[in-house]
Motif scaffolding. Structure first.
Motif, mmCIF file in Angstrom:
data_model
loop_
_atom_site.group_PDB
_atom_site.id
_atom_site.type_symbol
_atom_site.label_atom_id
_atom_site.label_comp_id
_atom_site.label_asym_id
_atom_site.label_seq_id
_atom_site.Cartn_x
_atom_site.Cartn_y
_atom_site.Cartn_z
ATOM 1 N N UNK A 147 56.857 8.790 -11.130
ATOM 2 C CA UNK A 147 57.742 8.048 -10.233
ATOM 3 C C UNK A 147 57.533 8.460 -8.784
ATOM 4 N N UNK A 148 57.733 7.510 -7.871
ATOM 5 C CA UNK A 148 57.530 7.763 -6.458
ATOM 6 C C UNK A 148 58.502 8.794 -5.906
ATOM 7 N N UNK A 414 52.223 2.676 -16.176
ATOM 8 C CA UNK A 414 52.212 3.313 -14.860
ATOM 9 C C UNK A 414 50.864 3.992 -14.673
ATOM 10 N N UNK A 415 50.113 3.562 -13.658
ATOM 11 C CA UNK A 415 48.815 4.162 -13.381
ATOM 12 C C UNK A 415 48.643 4.448 -11.909
ATOM 13 N N UNK A 416 47.918 5.500 -11.587
ATOM 14 C CA UNK A 416 47.640 5.798 -10.175
ATOM 15 C C UNK A 416 46.317 6.516 -10.051
ATOM 16 N N UNK A 417 45.725 6.400 -8.885
ATOM 17 C CA UNK A 417 44.523 7.157 -8.546
ATOM 18 C C UNK A 417 44.643 7.579 -7.092
ATOM 19 N N UNK A 437 46.616 4.817 -4.721
ATOM 20 C CA UNK A 437 46.953 3.484 -5.205
ATOM 21 C C UNK A 437 47.728 3.657 -6.502
ATOM 22 N N UNK A 438 48.852 2.930 -6.631
ATOM 23 C CA UNK A 438 49.684 3.049 -7.828
ATOM 24 C C UNK A 438 50.055 1.654 -8.322
ATOM 25 N N UNK A 470 52.164 -3.318 -7.020
ATOM 26 C CA UNK A 470 50.942 -2.687 -6.530
ATOM 27 C C UNK A 470 51.280 -1.968 -5.233
ATOM 28 N N UNK A 471 51.132 -0.653 -5.225
ATOM 29 C CA UNK A 471 51.522 0.151 -4.071
ATOM 30 C C UNK A 471 50.315 0.898 -3.510
ATOM 31 N N UNK A 472 50.223 0.923 -2.190
ATOM 32 C CA UNK A 472 49.237 1.752 -1.489
ATOM 33 C C UNK A 472 50.004 2.771 -0.657
ATOM 34 N N UNK A 473 49.755 4.056 -0.913
ATOM 35 C CA UNK A 473 50.519 5.133 -0.288
ATOM 36 C C UNK A 473 49.589 6.064 0.492
#
Length: 762
Positions: A147-148, A414-417, A437-438, A470-473
């Motif tokens: 989670x963010x 839930x996936x992120x890199x 990216x999540x 789609x999130x870019x952090x």
């Protein structure tokens, strides 16, 4: 005693330009090549605000209370307890943000529930006894899994396998019949390659409030294989909890009459008078975690971390409900004594059964100039929610012993890199970049547990949610080591976060909740010498569509949140520590902040003079809006301060910890009659360590909580209503608004109480 507490608070305020000791930021490497997931951790040159809490610091406090209460000295941290004594259902807030916005990982693996985004510490009791250390990152922090992080992240590392065999017993007993027993054993290293550890714990308490009992059991087992370049560990830990509900707060009148009263489980007669309490008004849950960890050294500069995990959980809560409408539970009205009975007392049970599994990885590169990582994770979650009616008073119909009245299933992917690098460019300057990216997809199908009164005919609210995000952090910053005494850093981060399950299910008649976005600006400075250290961290957290708590609770006592278009949290965290003598140390920290919604409109439910809820002609709930404008964010104090005085001399040790928290608003309407008063609480711990024949060490001591017997509440909730003139069941254009009504309730905390404790190490 009140005078002494006030003096301590005033002294802390006078030292508000000081702060907590700057601790070493690198992970402590023990005798073995341990599995250490370092890619999500901050180091001494990472430009973020963070605090490390060591195993030794945890051990000095870990006598029964939950992990949030072991972190109260760290900057900007607030804790709450439903039962009032720090055992059972407890929660943590950082910089005013609630638990659903605090990312928690163990060995880099997500711990937050994928739907609620919270971590329920009661499900893993005494987990602190199996931790090597913890790191709290405030603000957006570094990229992590799960989670963010919208206010903080808590990164926990489990204990390493000891190179030598050991055994340890610790126990405590004290107020409210609270006791804790923990047994730990370890084999040491067998045949130069193998090692095993185990722990069993039991924590029980009657709680400060009536019937607010907790019966908590947990375990931790790990086994590892080591060679020169490879480490493989299997870890399993879990807990089983049974707690009596203490979800409901008390109004001010009840607080004055009897602070320990617990309204949960009330049994009412036909006149609405309380005639007893339901014995089985409990929350029961079992949770088991499995982790398989691999650390592979590829070369002097490269290493690989891989982890697979699975968490299995199931449980229920059962409660007695008075005068419930039968059709809400799929039951037909019945005839009794010539009267049609549409409402009756009943017992219901709500159940969940969840599975959460996946994997994480990181490839890490480290040389004299660059420390870089590429990592990520992919996880899948499924949770079945259903409800049963166990009993109905005087029911004359055909009641199935396991009558199910709702069922829905939540699923989440839930996936992120991420890729991050810390580059030493020279002259003491490090540049930091972190890109993530999540992706998440969340689905709920079935029926909600809430009745839709606006439908004709009425029915359970249907759930048909299928949303992906789609999130870019991105994050960037710089760290400057000016000289051996002075350091400064600055960073800018973007974080995004999806809504929780409750944001959907609690607001089905409102606009669908939106994802949140945070722009986090941090600027910090530290000064450190051998005997003195100080620092300051300035932050500005600018939110778009922040989901803030509005002070209300849903039917099971969980806070309700709503999107606000524009809001911010800004402040300064000040820290200092002084080694006054070899046996005496003083550490302090304070947070001065301003937390505001820029343009707020409050929504109030409309009621007529007979207190029956009004509906519009189309069946929707009638509401009145009230424009507030700029307003403080709920549960966000403007001032907090901590003091810790530590004494350690020839086996004797003592500490006095004091926390001051200023006033907090229970909702976002800036109402003085809906606030938590400021409070100042001190805890005193005294211990003595010595040796006996056949025993490596013995530590005995006592901790006195709330030393000066402060009367205070650390949590609560509030709601408002618009009262109209007349008895019309629909709001008309000429209706006259008489006044608005506010209701506030509070969770009382225990007065002075104590725990005696002993630890035997072999």
């Amino acid at each position: 005693m009140k005078r002494h507490a006030m003096m301590v608070c005033l002294l802390m305020a006078a030292l508000s330009v000081c702060a907590q000791t700057h601790q070493k930021d690198s992970l402590r490497v023990i005798n073995l090549n341990e599995v250490e997931v370092i890619s999500t951790r901050a180091t001494g040159t990472t430009p973020v605000a963070f605090t490390n809490v060591s195993k030794e610091q945890l051990k000095k406090q870990n006598f029964g209370q939950d992990i949030p209460y072991l972190l109260t000295f760290t900057p900007s941290v607030l804790t709450t307890s439903d039962a009032g004594a720090g055992i059972g259902y407890t929660s943590i807030r950082v910089r005013g943000t609630d638990a659903t916005r605090i990312n928690v990982t163990t060995n880099g693996i997500p711990m937050n529930d994928a739907e609620s985004h919270s971590i329920y510490w009661v499900n893993t009791p005494d987990f602190a006894s199996s931790l090597q250390d913890m790191q709290i990152q405030r603000g957006a922090g570094t990229s992590t899994n799960g989670a963010g992080a919208f206010g903080a992240s808590i990164n926990m590392q489990t204990q390493g396998i000891s190179s030598q065999p050991y055994a340890e017993f610790s126990g405590s007993y004290g107020s409210f019949n609270t006791h804790k027993e923990t047994v730990k054993v370890g084999t040491g290293i067998i045949n130069n390659h193998w090692g095993f550890d185990a722990r069993l714990s039991n924590v029980q308490s009657d709680g400060y409030r009536d019937r607010a009992s907790a019966d908590l059991k947990s375990y931790f087992v790990q086994g590892g294989y080591y060679n020169d370049n490879t480490t493989i560990k299997f870890i399993t830990f879990g807990g089983k909890e049974e707690t009596y509900h203490a979800w409901d707060g008390l109004d001010k009148e009840t607080l004055m009459e009897y602070r320990k009263y617990n309204p949960n489980g009330e049994i009412e007669d036909d006149k609405g008078d309380v005639i007893g309490f339901y014995d089985n008004q409990i929350d029961y849950y079992r949770q088991t975690h499995y982790q398989l960890l691999l650390n592979q050294i590829l070369s002097s500069a490269w290493n690989l971390n891989v982890a697979l995990h699975y968490t299995d959980g199931d449980g229920y809560y059962e409660e007695y409900k008075n005068a419930r409408t039968l059709k809400e539970y799929g039951l037909q009205p019945f005839e009794a004594n010539g009267e049609t009975i549409k409402k009756a007392n009943l017992v219901r049970r709500k159940l969940v059964n969840s599975g959460f599994g996946g994997g994480i990885f990181s490839v890490n590169y480290n040389n004299d100039c660059i420390n870089a990582s590429i990592g990520g994770g992919l996880n899948y979650y499924k949770n079945t929610h259903n409800g049963k009616v166990m009993w109905v008073k005087n029911y004359l119909g055909n009641l199935d012993p396991d009558h199910e009245y709702y069922r829905n299933i939540g699923r989440k992917t839930d996936g992120n890199i991420y890729a991050k690098a810390n580059w030493a460019v020279g002259s003491g300057v490090n540049l930091y970049a972190d890109l993530q990216y999540r992706y998440t997809r969340y689905k709920i199908n079935g029926n909600n547990d809430k009745w839709d009164w606006t439908a004709n005919p009425g029915h359970l609210q249907p759930l048909a949610i299928d949303e992906d995000f789609n999130f870019f952090n991105p994050k960037a910053g710089a760290f400057w080591n000016i000289n051996k005494y002075n350091k400064v850093y600055a960073s800018f981060s973007v974080a995004n976060k999806e809504p929780t399950r409750n944001n959907y299910t609690d607001n089905l008649f409102a606009a669908r909740p939106k994802a949140e976005r945070l722009f986090d600006y941090e600027l910090g400075y530290t000064f450190q010498k051998d005997w003195f250290s100080a620092g300051a961290n300035f932050y500005f957290m600018d939110y778009k569509n922040q989901l803030v708590l509005n002070g209300q609770l849903n039917e099971i006592g969980e806070p309700v949140a709503e999107n606000v278009k524009s809001s911010y949290r800004m402040g300064v965290e000040l820290m200092a520590g002084a080694q006054i003598a070899s046996w005496l140390r003083w550490d302090v920290n304070t947070t001065i902040s301003r937390n505001r919604i820029k343009d707020y409109t409050e929504y109030l439910s409309d009621y007529n003079e007979s207190w029956k809820e009004l509906y519009n002609e189309n069946g929707s709930i009638a509401q009145t809006t009230r424009y507030i404008g700029s307003t403080p964010i709920s549960f966000s104090p403007d001032f907090m301060a901590n003091s810790l005085i530590s004494f350690d001399y020839k086996g004797m040790n003592a500490s006095l910890q004091t926390q001051y928290v200023s006033k907090q608003y229970l909702n976002n309407a800036h109402q003085e009659d809906c606030t938590l008063d400021a409070y100042c609480v001190s805890n005193l711990n005294v211990g003595y360590t010595f040796k006996l024949r056949g025993i490596k060490s013995v530590n005995v001591g006592i901790t006195v909580y709330n030393l000066f017997n402060e009367t205070y509440e650390s949590n609560g909730y509030a709601s408002g209503s618009a009262i109209y003139e007349g008895k019309s069941q629909t709001k008309t254009a000429d209706s006259k608004l008489l006044y608005t009504s506010n209701y506030a309730a509070y969770y009382p905390n225990a007065g002075i109480n104590a725990l005696a404790h002993i630890t035997l190490s072999f």
